[in-house]
Motif scaffolding. Structure first.
Motif, PDB file in Angstrom:
ATOM      1  N   ARG A  80      -1.930  -3.416  -4.110  1.00 42.67           N
ATOM      2  CA  ARG A  80      -1.631  -1.980  -4.211  1.00 42.67           C
ATOM      3  C   ARG A  80      -2.911  -1.177  -4.003  1.00 42.67           C
ATOM      4  O   ARG A  80      -4.013  -1.722  -4.074  1.00 42.67           O
ATOM      5  CB  ARG A  80      -1.071  -1.647  -5.606  1.00 42.67           C
ATOM      6  CG  ARG A  80       0.290  -2.233  -5.915  1.00 42.67           C
ATOM      7  CD  ARG A  80       1.369  -1.459  -5.194  1.00 42.67           C
ATOM      8  NE  ARG A  80       2.678  -1.714  -5.770  1.00 42.67           N
ATOM      9  CZ  ARG A  80       3.305  -0.882  -6.623  1.00 42.67           C
ATOM     10  NH1 ARG A  80       2.732   0.232  -7.015  1.00 42.67           N
ATOM     11  NH2 ARG A  80       4.501  -1.175  -7.073  1.00 42.67           N
ATOM     12  N   THR A  81      -2.745   0.128  -3.834  1.00 41.02           N
ATOM     13  CA  THR A  81      -3.915   0.983  -3.655  1.00 41.02           C
ATOM     14  C   THR A  81      -3.655   2.381  -4.208  1.00 41.02           C
ATOM     15  O   THR A  81      -2.501   2.815  -4.268  1.00 41.02           O
ATOM     16  CB  THR A  81      -4.292   1.092  -2.160  1.00 41.02           C
ATOM     17  OG1 THR A  81      -5.424   1.947  -2.020  1.00 41.02           O
ATOM     18  CG2 THR A  81      -3.140   1.660  -1.329  1.00 41.02           C
ATOM     19  N   MET A  82      -4.723   3.080  -4.587  1.00 41.52           N
ATOM     20  CA  MET A  82      -4.610   4.492  -4.956  1.00 41.52           C
ATOM     21  C   MET A  82      -4.941   5.389  -3.767  1.00 41.52           C
ATOM     22  O   MET A  82      -4.996   6.610  -3.885  1.00 41.52           O
ATOM     23  CB  MET A  82      -5.521   4.802  -6.157  1.00 41.52           C
ATOM     24  CG  MET A  82      -5.056   4.087  -7.431  1.00 41.52           C
ATOM     25  SD  MET A  82      -6.086   4.386  -8.887  1.00 41.52           S
ATOM     26  CE  MET A  82      -5.522   6.038  -9.362  1.00 41.52           C
ATOM     27  N   SER A  83      -5.148   4.788  -2.580  1.00 41.95           N
ATOM     28  CA  SER A  83      -5.568   5.568  -1.411  1.00 41.95           C
ATOM     29  C   SER A  83      -4.457   6.425  -0.829  1.00 41.95           C
ATOM     30  O   SER A  83      -4.736   7.425  -0.169  1.00 41.95           O
ATOM     31  CB  SER A  83      -6.082   4.635  -0.309  1.00 41.95           C
ATOM     32  OG  SER A  83      -7.269   4.001  -0.698  1.00 41.95           O
ATOM     33  N   LYS A  84      -3.201   6.038  -1.020  1.00 39.28           N
ATOM     34  CA  LYS A  84      -2.127   6.726  -0.312  1.00 39.28           C
ATOM     35  C   LYS A  84      -1.298   7.580  -1.273  1.00 39.28           C
ATOM     36  O   LYS A  84      -1.446   8.790  -1.293  1.00 39.28           O
ATOM     37  CB  LYS A  84      -1.251   5.684   0.412  1.00 39.28           C
ATOM     38  CG  LYS A  84      -2.046   4.659   1.224  1.00 39.28           C
ATOM     39  CD  LYS A  84      -2.672   5.247   2.467  1.00 39.28           C
ATOM     40  CE  LYS A  84      -3.751   4.421   3.133  1.00 39.28           C
ATOM     41  NZ  LYS A  84      -3.539   3.013   3.379  1.00 39.28           N
ATOM     42  N   ALA A  85      -0.456   6.958  -2.105  1.00 38.23           N
ATOM     43  CA  ALA A  85       0.415   7.744  -2.982  1.00 38.23           C
ATOM     44  C   ALA A  85      -0.390   8.588  -3.963  1.00 38.23           C
ATOM     45  O   ALA A  85      -0.020   9.723  -4.265  1.00 38.23           O
ATOM     46  CB  ALA A  85       1.370   6.826  -3.731  1.00 38.23           C
ATOM     47  N   ALA A 114       0.819  -1.225   0.000  1.00 42.86           N
ATOM     48  CA  ALA A 114       0.000   0.000   0.000  1.00 42.86           C
ATOM     49  C   ALA A 114       0.851   1.273   0.000  1.00 42.86           C
ATOM     50  O   ALA A 114       0.428   2.306  -0.501  1.00 42.86           O
ATOM     51  CB  ALA A 114      -0.937  -0.005   1.206  1.00 42.86           C
ATOM     52  N   TYR A 115       2.062   1.183   0.577  1.00 38.94           N
ATOM     53  CA  TYR A 115       2.883   2.395   0.753  1.00 38.94           C
ATOM     54  C   TYR A 115       4.153   2.369  -0.081  1.00 38.94           C
ATOM     55  O   TYR A 115       5.058   3.155   0.159  1.00 38.94           O
ATOM     56  CB  TYR A 115       3.258   2.543   2.236  1.00 38.94           C
ATOM     57  CG  TYR A 115       2.048   2.674   3.116  1.00 38.94           C
ATOM     58  CD1 TYR A 115       1.412   3.902   3.269  1.00 38.94           C
ATOM     59  CD2 TYR A 115       1.518   1.563   3.767  1.00 38.94           C
ATOM     60  CE1 TYR A 115       0.281   4.026   4.053  1.00 38.94           C
ATOM     61  CE2 TYR A 115       0.382   1.677   4.558  1.00 38.94           C
ATOM     62  CZ  TYR A 115      -0.228   2.909   4.694  1.00 38.94           C
ATOM     63  OH  TYR A 115      -1.341   3.036   5.466  1.00 38.94           O
ATOM     64  N   VAL A 116       4.255   1.468  -1.044  1.00 39.67           N
ATOM     65  CA  VAL A 116       5.562   1.237  -1.668  1.00 39.67           C
ATOM     66  C   VAL A 116       6.092   2.463  -2.399  1.00 39.67           C
ATOM     67  O   VAL A 116       7.297   2.651  -2.506  1.00 39.67           O
ATOM     68  CB  VAL A 116       5.502   0.002  -2.601  1.00 39.67           C
ATOM     69  CG1 VAL A 116       4.766   0.320  -3.895  1.00 39.67           C
ATOM     70  CG2 VAL A 116       6.891  -0.535  -2.872  1.00 39.67           C
TER      71      VAL A 116
HETATM   72  C1  LIG Z   1      -4.272   2.055   3.915  1.00 37.89           C
HETATM   73  C2  LIG Z   1      -3.882   0.641   3.677  1.00 37.89           C
HETATM   74  C3  LIG Z   1      -4.489  -0.082   2.671  1.00 37.89           C
HETATM   75  C4  LIG Z   1      -5.466   0.630   1.782  1.00 37.89           C
HETATM   76  O1  LIG Z   1      -6.708   0.193   1.828  1.00 37.89           O
HETATM   77  P1  LIG Z   1      -7.723   0.766   0.736  1.00 37.89           P
HETATM   78  O2  LIG Z   1      -8.863  -0.145   0.935  1.00 37.89           O
HETATM   79  O3  LIG Z   1      -7.061   0.609  -0.588  1.00 37.89           O
HETATM   80  O4  LIG Z   1      -7.976   2.190   1.073  1.00 37.89           O
HETATM   81  C5  LIG Z   1      -4.100  -1.373   2.427  1.00 37.89           C
HETATM   82  N1  LIG Z   1      -3.110  -1.939   3.133  1.00 37.89           N
HETATM   83  C6  LIG Z   1      -2.484  -1.257   4.113  1.00 37.89           C
HETATM   84  C7  LIG Z   1      -1.360  -1.894   4.832  1.00 37.89           C
HETATM   85  C8  LIG Z   1      -2.874   0.041   4.416  1.00 37.89           C
HETATM   86  O5  LIG Z   1      -2.285   0.692   5.412  1.00 37.89           O
END
Ligand SMILES: *Cc1c(COP(=O)(O)O)cnc(C)c1O
Length: 377
Positions: free
Chosen positions: A229-234, A205-207
């Motif tokens: 992976r996610t679009m929530s962070k980067a 998620a934070y890579v």
């Molecule tokens: C924030 C986070 C996610 C993201 O979750 P989303 O459902 O994509 O918002 C996933 N894994 C980890 C370790 C996180 O801290």
């Protein structure tokens, strides 16, 4: 008044609490690892355009396979992680939490177990519970890294069906080396030899904030290795709810067995596609945040705190006699950080320079008022 335990609830849900990071209305909120920068105006306008176009077709179900989006996500991975990935190796869902839920519905479930090394992302255990998957808490070393020998012993003992490796790890911040992940992968396959092996989920998620490269190349030739992976962070798009995985195409085929039809709305797909057009700008914010993250580490150490080296957009700091009391004291100064229940430690998300200054002022004031535990390492 009816309480939920009066309902005919599943036994494993009785007495449990939902995921609940406090959403408090305070001036500085650095508790959920969100990106502090709103999306840039040109991207906001592009989202409006693409969503407007999508709205013209909302009488129809969305593309069930999200092919255009998966193609663009694959291109992003290929470009940034230095390893070619095709749309057939990528799957997207409503946040990486839904990706993880689909993986556990497919590869976990009743009679099966998942193992993660704690402290780690609490949702891995919570989604395991929600999908009826048994949860096993694996060990970490004193410094919160994964001790390979101890991890291998836990894997051999419990023979999990699913193994979670969070890199960089939330809430501690450190990334995991490829050699460690490979050793754990081998151990997990050996422990379940003759059964098709074990699924290893690397949560990245934070890579984008890490000093280390992505572990994406490890999926090559390893059909039981999945990268999440996610679009929530980067990407600064926590409100969008878009997560994705990269793995062998067979894993993508397998999750089709449990995904709800049309799970990813046309509006979500259009918005994510717009965001991917602005990747370079968004990754520019990531560079600024990495600088702020490093400043937090330096300044917290200068203030007498212990800090775990961070590869993420947050920092775990301590060591407090009573972390919850310290959390409250920092909150009393108008700054919300996170108490993940790791004894002695708190976590702060890197915010804007002004937010980080407010946080550092609060910590310095609180440290004057309170005694930090003596340096143990
Ligand atoms: C924030 C986070 C996610 C993201 O979750 P989303 O459902 O994509 O918002 C996933 N894994 C980890 C370790 C996180 O801290």
């Amino acid at each position: 008044m009816t309480r939920i335990d009066d309902l005919p609830l599943r036994d494993e849900l009785r007495g449990k609490s939902p995921y609940g990071a406090p959403q408090l209305d305070v001036p500085v909120r650095l508790n959920t690892n969100e990106n502090p920068y709103p999306l840039p105006e040109p991207l906001v306008r592009r989202i409006a355009e693409r969503v407007t176009e999508a709205a013209r077709h909302l009488n129809r179900y969305p593309d069930r396979d999200a092919v255009e989006l998966r193609t663009e996500l694959a291109a992003y991975l290929t470009r940034t992680a230095g390893h070619p990935v095709t749309a057939g190796q990528v799957w997207a869902a409503n946040g990486s939490n839904e990706v993880i839920q689909q993986l556990l519905q497919t590869f976990g479930g009743p009679g099966r177990t998942a193992l993660g090394f704690e402290p780690s992302y609490s949702m891995h255990a919570l989604i395991a519970r929600g999908t009826g998957t048994g949860w096993i808490s694996g060990p970490r070393g004193e410094d919160f890294t994964i001790d390979v020998a101890a991890a291998e012993r836990a894997i051999a003992e419990h023979r999990p069906d699913v193994l979670f490796v969070c890199s960089p790890n939330n809430p501690t911040g450190s990334a995991v080396g490829a050699d460690t992940v490979l050793a754990l992968y081998e151990a997990a396959q050996a422990a379940r030899a003759g059964t098709g092996g074990a699924l290893v989920v690397v949560d990245e998620a934070y890579v984008e904030f890490s000093h280390r490269p992505s572990l994406l190349p490890l999926i090559e030739g390893r059909p039981n290795m999945v990268l999440s992976r996610t679009m929530s962070k980067a990407f600064g798009a926590a409100g969008l709810r878009l997560g994705y995985l990269a793995a062998d195409p067979a894993v993508v085929d397998a999750v089709q067995l449990v995904r709800l039809p049309y799970h990813l709305s046309a509006v979500t797909q259009a918005t994510a596609l717009a965001a991917l057009e602005h990747t370079d700008t968004l990754l520019g914010y990531v560079e600024q945040l990495k600088g702020e993250r490093d400043r937090l580490v330096t300044e917290l150490r200068a203030a007498g705190c212990q800090v775990v080296d961070s590869d993420a957009n947050f920092v775990q700091f301590g060591l407090f006699d009573d972390a919850h009391a310290a959390w409250q004291a920092i909150l009393d100064h108008g700054v919300l950080v996170r108490d993940n229940g790791v004894p002695g430690w708190l976590r702060v998300t890197a915010g804007t320079p002004a937010e980080n200054d407010a946080f550092l002022d609060a910590v310095r004031a609180v440290c004057k008022e309170r005694s930090l535990k003596e340096n143990k390492r």
